[in-house]
Every structure is written in C-alpha cells, then in structure tokens.
Design an enzyme around this catalytic site. Structure first.
Site, PDB file in Angstrom:
ATOM      1  N   ARG A  20       8.598   7.471 -39.653  1.00 52.69           N
ATOM      2  CA  ARG A  20       7.840   8.336 -38.733  1.00 52.69           C
ATOM      3  C   ARG A  20       8.668   8.687 -37.501  1.00 52.69           C
ATOM      4  O   ARG A  20       8.657   9.825 -37.042  1.00 52.69           O
ATOM      5  CB  ARG A  20       6.534   7.664 -38.308  1.00 52.69           C
ATOM      6  N   ASN A  38       1.157   6.862 -40.945  1.00 52.08           N
ATOM      7  CA  ASN A  38       1.097   6.077 -42.168  1.00 52.08           C
ATOM      8  C   ASN A  38      -0.275   6.231 -42.798  1.00 52.08           C
ATOM      9  O   ASN A  38      -1.291   6.247 -42.098  1.00 52.08           O
ATOM     10  CB  ASN A  38       1.344   4.599 -41.877  1.00 52.08           C
TER      11      ASN A  38
END
Length: 92
Positions: A20, A38
């Site tokens: 990320r 996520n």
C-alpha cells in the site's frame, strides 16, 4: 482532459510487504488521488483517480508486480465512479 477513476483488486503476496505504501508513492509521482486498502480476502484494493494516462501507468505498475517485496498473481480492474479524492491515502 477529464479525470477517470479505476478500482484495481490486486491478489497474491500483497499484504504485510509494504504494498500500500509503495502504491501511495507511485500514485503521488503520477499525481493521482484515491486510496489503497487491505481487504479481508488478502488482496489490496487500489482506487486511482486522475488523468487517464497516469491511471493506466499505475495499473501497469500494479500488473508488473508493484514493489519488489510483493508477488502479484492477478489484478482485476473495474471502472470507479468517484473522482474527487483529496490526495492518495492508505485506508485501514
């Protein structure tokens, strides 16, 4: 040129490897807004909004595997309606 927004669902070894954060850096370089988060199934959802060519470049980067620490098995792409994000954030 009009902004576009795309949602990408990235599968493989993409959680716990800085995926990320690397995506956030890549999106910032491309001047994109949106987010990465996520998902419960082990994937990462990436929503990117901006100039069409820049969004395509981010999607290509995701398909090529993202950061070195990750292993991308597949990327599913779909249009996303919202384009008015402020910056590119990490969502939890």
């Amino acid at each position: 040129m009009d902004k576009v927004a795309t949602a990408a669902y990235v599968y493989g070894v993409v959680q716990g490897v800085g995926f990320r954060y690397s995506t956030q850096r890549q999106a910032a370089q491309l001047e994109l807004s949106g987010y990465a988060r996520n998902c419960d199934d082990g994937s990462v959802e990436v929503v990117a909004s901006g100039e069409p060519h820049a969004v395509e470049m981010l999607i290509e980067w995701l398909k090529q595997g993202g950061p070195r620490s990750a292993r991308v098995d597949k990327v599913l792409i779909e249009p996303h309606g919202k384009t008015d994000y402020k910056g590119f954030t990490i969502r939890y």
